[in-house]
Design a protein around this motif. Structure first.
Motif, PDB file in Angstrom:
ATOM      1  N   ASP A 217       0.869  -1.175   0.000  1.00 11.50           N
ATOM      2  CA  ASP A 217       0.000   0.000   0.000  1.00 11.50           C
ATOM      3  C   ASP A 217       0.905   1.225   0.000  1.00 11.50           C
ATOM      4  O   ASP A 217       1.574   1.509   0.993  1.00 11.50           O
ATOM      5  CB  ASP A 217      -0.902   0.001   1.234  1.00 11.50           C
ATOM      6  CG  ASP A 217      -2.007   1.049   1.148  1.00 11.50           C
ATOM      7  OD1 ASP A 217      -1.767   2.095   0.515  1.00 11.50           O
ATOM      8  OD2 ASP A 217      -3.088   0.824   1.722  1.00 11.50           O
ATOM      9  N   PRO A 218       0.992   1.967  -1.114  1.00  7.36           N
ATOM     10  CA  PRO A 218       1.973   3.048  -1.226  1.00  7.36           C
ATOM     11  C   PRO A 218       1.643   4.283  -0.408  1.00  7.36           C
ATOM     12  O   PRO A 218       2.498   5.131  -0.208  1.00  7.36           O
ATOM     13  CB  PRO A 218       1.946   3.386  -2.717  1.00  7.36           C
ATOM     14  CG  PRO A 218       0.540   3.081  -3.114  1.00  7.36           C
ATOM     15  CD  PRO A 218       0.154   1.866  -2.321  1.00  7.36           C
ATOM     16  N   ALA A 219       0.402   4.390   0.047  1.00  7.89           N
ATOM     17  CA  ALA A 219       0.004   5.590   0.800  1.00  7.89           C
ATOM     18  C   ALA A 219      -0.979   5.189   1.887  1.00  7.89           C
ATOM     19  O   ALA A 219      -2.138   5.590   1.886  1.00  7.89           O
ATOM     20  CB  ALA A 219      -0.600   6.634  -0.128  1.00  7.89           C
ATOM     21  N   LEU A 220      -0.506   4.389   2.832  1.00  7.86           N
ATOM     22  CA  LEU A 220      -1.337   3.938   3.936  1.00  7.86           C
ATOM     23  C   LEU A 220      -1.347   5.005   5.025  1.00  7.86           C
ATOM     24  O   LEU A 220      -0.319   5.289   5.644  1.00  7.86           O
ATOM     25  CB  LEU A 220      -0.796   2.625   4.497  1.00  7.86           C
ATOM     26  CG  LEU A 220      -1.512   2.070   5.736  1.00  7.86           C
ATOM     27  CD1 LEU A 220      -2.959   1.740   5.403  1.00  7.86           C
ATOM     28  CD2 LEU A 220      -0.781   0.856   6.282  1.00  7.86           C
ATOM     29  N   PRO A 221      -2.491   5.642   5.278  1.00  7.84           N
ATOM     30  CA  PRO A 221      -2.534   6.709   6.276  1.00  7.84           C
ATOM     31  C   PRO A 221      -2.563   6.157   7.699  1.00  7.84           C
ATOM     32  O   PRO A 221      -3.431   5.367   8.059  1.00  7.84           O
ATOM     33  CB  PRO A 221      -3.836   7.448   5.943  1.00  7.84           C
ATOM     34  CG  PRO A 221      -4.704   6.416   5.297  1.00  7.84           C
ATOM     35  CD  PRO A 221      -3.788   5.458   4.597  1.00  7.84           C
ATOM     36  N   VAL A 222      -1.591   6.568   8.501  1.00 11.50           N
ATOM     37  CA  VAL A 222      -1.539   6.184   9.911  1.00 11.50           C
ATOM     38  C   VAL A 222      -1.169   7.425  10.716  1.00 11.50           C
ATOM     39  O   VAL A 222      -0.090   7.994  10.518  1.00 11.50           O
ATOM     40  CB  VAL A 222      -0.501   5.071  10.177  1.00 11.50           C
ATOM     41  CG1 VAL A 222      -0.551   4.648  11.653  1.00 11.50           C
ATOM     42  CG2 VAL A 222      -0.722   3.882   9.272  1.00 11.50           C
ATOM     43  N   GLY A 223      -2.051   7.870  11.575  1.00  5.42           N
ATOM     44  CA  GLY A 223      -1.760   9.016  12.423  1.00  5.42           C
ATOM     45  C   GLY A 223      -1.461  10.284  11.659  1.00  5.42           C
ATOM     46  O   GLY A 223      -0.611  11.084  12.087  1.00  5.42           O
ATOM     47  N   LEU A 296      -6.674  -1.850   8.032  1.00  7.76           N
ATOM     48  CA  LEU A 296      -5.446  -1.102   8.297  1.00  7.76           C
ATOM     49  C   LEU A 296      -5.723   0.346   8.692  1.00  7.76           C
ATOM     50  O   LEU A 296      -4.813   1.039   9.149  1.00  7.76           O
ATOM     51  CB  LEU A 296      -4.547  -1.145   7.066  1.00  7.76           C
ATOM     52  CG  LEU A 296      -4.123  -2.551   6.611  1.00  7.76           C
ATOM     53  CD1 LEU A 296      -3.387  -2.467   5.278  1.00  7.76           C
ATOM     54  CD2 LEU A 296      -3.255  -3.231   7.658  1.00  7.76           C
ATOM     55  N   ASN A 297      -6.949   0.804   8.516  1.00  7.08           N
ATOM     56  CA  ASN A 297      -7.292   2.164   8.931  1.00  7.08           C
ATOM     57  C   ASN A 297      -7.193   2.336  10.438  1.00  7.08           C
ATOM     58  O   ASN A 297      -7.077   3.458  10.931  1.00  7.08           O
ATOM     59  CB  ASN A 297      -8.724   2.506   8.491  1.00  7.08           C
ATOM     60  CG  ASN A 297      -8.898   2.449   6.988  1.00  7.08           C
ATOM     61  OD1 ASN A 297      -8.466   3.341   6.277  1.00  7.08           O
ATOM     62  ND2 ASN A 297      -9.536   1.397   6.498  1.00  7.08           N
ATOM     63  N   LYS A 298      -7.243   1.239  11.179  1.00  9.83           N
ATOM     64  CA  LYS A 298      -7.252   1.296  12.640  1.00  9.83           C
ATOM     65  C   LYS A 298      -5.885   1.043  13.251  1.00  9.83           C
ATOM     66  O   LYS A 298      -5.749   0.835  14.449  1.00  9.83           O
ATOM     67  CB  LYS A 298      -8.274   0.291  13.173  1.00  9.83           C
ATOM     68  CG  LYS A 298      -9.698   0.616  12.728  1.00  9.83           C
ATOM     69  CD  LYS A 298     -10.710  -0.402  13.207  1.00  9.83           C
ATOM     70  CE  LYS A 298     -12.123  -0.018  12.745  1.00  9.83           C
ATOM     71  NZ  LYS A 298     -13.138  -1.021  13.157  1.00  9.83           N
ATOM     72  N   LEU A 299      -4.837   1.092  12.418  1.00 10.58           N
ATOM     73  CA  LEU A 299      -3.473   0.863  12.893  1.00 10.58           C
ATOM     74  C   LEU A 299      -2.989   1.973  13.806  1.00 10.58           C
ATOM     75  O   LEU A 299      -3.251   3.157  13.584  1.00 10.58           O
ATOM     76  CB  LEU A 299      -2.505   0.795  11.701  1.00 10.58           C
ATOM     77  CG  LEU A 299      -2.200  -0.537  11.034  1.00 10.58           C
ATOM     78  CD1 LEU A 299      -1.300  -0.288   9.837  1.00 10.58           C
ATOM     79  CD2 LEU A 299      -1.550  -1.506  12.010  1.00 10.58           C
ATOM     80  N   THR A 300      -2.221   1.587  14.819  1.00  8.34           N
ATOM     81  CA  THR A 300      -1.401   2.504  15.610  1.00  8.34           C
ATOM     82  C   THR A 300       0.025   1.977  15.579  1.00  8.34           C
ATOM     83  O   THR A 300       0.252   0.788  15.815  1.00  8.34           O
ATOM     84  CB  THR A 300      -1.901   2.583  17.063  1.00  8.34           C
ATOM     85  OG1 THR A 300      -3.250   3.052  17.080  1.00  8.34           O
ATOM     86  CG2 THR A 300      -1.047   3.543  17.869  1.00  8.34           C
ATOM     87  N   LEU A 301       0.969   2.844  15.248  1.00 10.71           N
ATOM     88  CA  LEU A 301       2.376   2.442  15.155  1.00 10.71           C
ATOM     89  C   LEU A 301       3.170   2.984  16.336  1.00 10.71           C
ATOM     90  O   LEU A 301       2.964   4.124  16.768  1.00 10.71           O
ATOM     91  CB  LEU A 301       2.997   2.959  13.853  1.00 10.71           C
ATOM     92  CG  LEU A 301       2.351   2.505  12.546  1.00 10.71           C
ATOM     93  CD1 LEU A 301       3.054   3.157  11.353  1.00 10.71           C
ATOM     94  CD2 LEU A 301       2.372   0.981  12.407  1.00 10.71           C
ATOM     95  N   ASP A 302       4.077   2.162  16.854  1.00 16.90           N
ATOM     96  CA  ASP A 302       5.006   2.581  17.905  1.00 16.90           C
ATOM     97  C   ASP A 302       6.409   2.480  17.324  1.00 16.90           C
ATOM     98  O   ASP A 302       6.989   1.386  17.254  1.00 16.90           O
ATOM     99  CB  ASP A 302       4.852   1.676  19.125  1.00 16.90           C
ATOM    100  CG  ASP A 302       5.693   2.150  20.322  1.00 16.90           C
ATOM    101  OD1 ASP A 302       6.754   2.764  20.088  1.00 16.90           O
ATOM    102  OD2 ASP A 302       5.287   1.880  21.463  1.00 16.90           O
ATOM    103  N   ASP A 303       6.953   3.621  16.880  1.00 12.91           N
ATOM    104  CA  ASP A 303       8.267   3.615  16.242  1.00 12.91           C
ATOM    105  C   ASP A 303       9.369   3.194  17.202  1.00 12.91           C
ATOM    106  O   ASP A 303      10.342   2.551  16.797  1.00 12.91           O
ATOM    107  CB  ASP A 303       8.578   5.004  15.678  1.00 12.91           C
ATOM    108  CG  ASP A 303       7.770   5.318  14.435  1.00 12.91           C
ATOM    109  OD1 ASP A 303       7.381   4.372  13.723  1.00 12.91           O
ATOM    110  OD2 ASP A 303       7.521   6.507  14.171  1.00 12.91           O
TER     111      ASP A 303
END
Length: 454
Positions: A217-223, A296-303
């Protein structure tokens, strides 16, 4: 199929269909734009494989390995006036043009028709070939300097297992036995390395399993930030198959946190993935027991931790489909094609739910592929491709000579690589296959048609 070397599993291939060559796109459900020049990954790019597909001037083209007859070449197949539901239009026989490479063998391909570039790779070589699609001539090679090798499916010493061309920034994502490598092909005669992403080992026994058919997905919006996200399979804590995410632009790897990992209840390795790039919903087909849908719209990432989290309602598991790992997702009309591999004959056409309303299919049809006649009059008894899976889904352009309305089509290679089946996914979904009577020689419109690869 699972691929492992020193605790790490790797990838194979990508289907891609992009804007300038009449791939249509929208924001999810409306009438697709005509001949959009936007360098956005199109619907066929949602699942990887050994073949690339694109449209131009109303015709469809597929790039595929040439096979045993010319193992160091790729073939550019022309499917004029095709699709599958060609109605009263006479189907022109498929033609093909070989593209010679300096590789010793071609096992997979990818395409960037926006910039008129195609590429090919061989499992046992550390370099790739780049060529002009318009002239069908090699213009350069790129050596990854891969040190390791891996073994799978009877092949030994594999250096490169797969590739994705991303026209948005003219980079190619390479899955090598050393790990991922990102290279820039703005000048295909002088490709340059951008970054390396080390092998994704979680433990010394299993590593991270990455199937040969991953999603992108080239433009997956997260946060509030878009991520060029690779979506693939993994194995956590030696036993639990999971989804793994990799940001192609940063090299950051994200494994699920412990709570999210427990949502992936499959006991089989994830073998194939696709993604609706408008809905941002992933479809994961595992090695043999079922399919998982992920919002994937409900993703939260922890870098900092290198983890992602999802709520319970963002993962849906079903055991309705077994070995449906020839997978393609068409993101404009949200149609999914799932074909059985390993000699299977069954096909699923499914309509994805709007993720705001839930996960899974709102409608689906399961049919067996017909024993029919191809464009040359020869009888075809279908047998689905195994590894690497050769399937995809795309949408016809507005200037297609047969389809006056953009239509979702599926493309599926057979296990011997000598035929392509083209499926009108909407026709199959709507049940227009009267009593199963869809012999491609006699039924009009033709929901499923076979084309011999010359």
């Amino acid at each position: 199929m699972r691929i492992q070397i020193k605790g790490t599993y790797l990838l194979i291939g990508l289907f891609a269909s992009f804007g300038l060559f009449a791939c249509s796109s929208d924001n999810g459900g409306g009438t697709p734009a005509s001949n959009s020049p936007s360098a956005v990954v199109g619907s066929s790019a949602s699942s990887s494989g050994s073949t690339g597909v694109f449209t131009k001037d109303g015709a469809t083209y597929a790039l595929a390995p040439a096979g045993a007859s010319a193992s160091n070449s790729a073939k550019l197949l022309s499917l004029p006036n095709s699709g599958s539901a060609v109605g009263a239009i006479t189907v022109t026989q498929v033609t093909s043009t070989p593209i010679a490479t300096s590789l010793s063998e071609v096992n997979g391909t990818s395409v960037d028709p926006i910039h008129d570039v195609g590429m090919a790779f061989g499992y046992q070589e550390g370099k790739i070939s780049l060529f002009k699609l318009s002239t069908k001539s090699e213009v350069g090679t790129y050596d990854t300097m891969t040190n390791n090798g891996l073994d799978f499916s009877g092949a030994s010493g594999v250096k490169i297992a797969g590739a994705i061309m991303n026209p948005a920034n003219q980079t190619v994502i390479l899955a090598t036995a050393d790990g991922f490598e990102i290279a820039n092909y703005t000048n295909p005669a002088a490709v340059s390395k951008v970054r390396e992403i080390p092998s994704l080992a979680v433990d010394s026994t299993h590593g991270v399993e990455i199937m040969e058919n991953f999603a992108f997905d080239p433009a997956l919006p997260v946060g509030g930030t878009n991520h060029a996200m690779i979506i693939t399979g993994g194995n956590q804590n030696n036993t639990s198959p999971i989804m793994v995410l990799v940001d192609a632009d940063t090299g950051k790897v994200y494994n699920p946190d412990s709570v999210t990992a427990a949502l992936f209840t499959t006991v089989e390795y994830i073998d194939s993935a696709g993604v609706d790039t408008n809905y941002h919903v992933a479809v994961l087909a595992d090695e043999g027991t079922g399919t998982t849908f992920v919002d994937l719209n409900k993703l939260t990432l922890d870098d900092t931790a290198g983890t992602y989290s999802l709520p319970n309602n963002a993962v849906l598991r079903t055991t309705s489909y077994v070995k449906y790992d020839n997978l393609g997702v068409e993101s404009t009309h949200h149609l999914v094609m799932m074909g059985q591999g390993y000699g299977g004959t069954s096909l699923v056409a499914g309509l994805l739910k709007d993720p705001a309303l839930g996960l899974g299919f709102s409608k689906e049809t399961i049919v067996d592929m017909p024993s029919g006649v191809d464009d040359k009059g020869d009888t075809v008894t279908w047998s689905g491709a195994g590894d690497p899976h050769g399937a995809g889904a795309y949408i016809t352009p507005s200037n297609h000579p047969t389809y006056t309305t953009p239509t979702s089509l599926g493309l599926w290679l057979n296990d011997t690589g000598d035929h392509i089946a083209i499926i009108d996914l909407q026709g199959v979904l709507d049940g227009t296959l009267s009593g199963g009577g869809y012999d491609p020689e006699t039924t009009t419109p033709k929901d499923i048609s076979y084309f011999k690869i010359p």
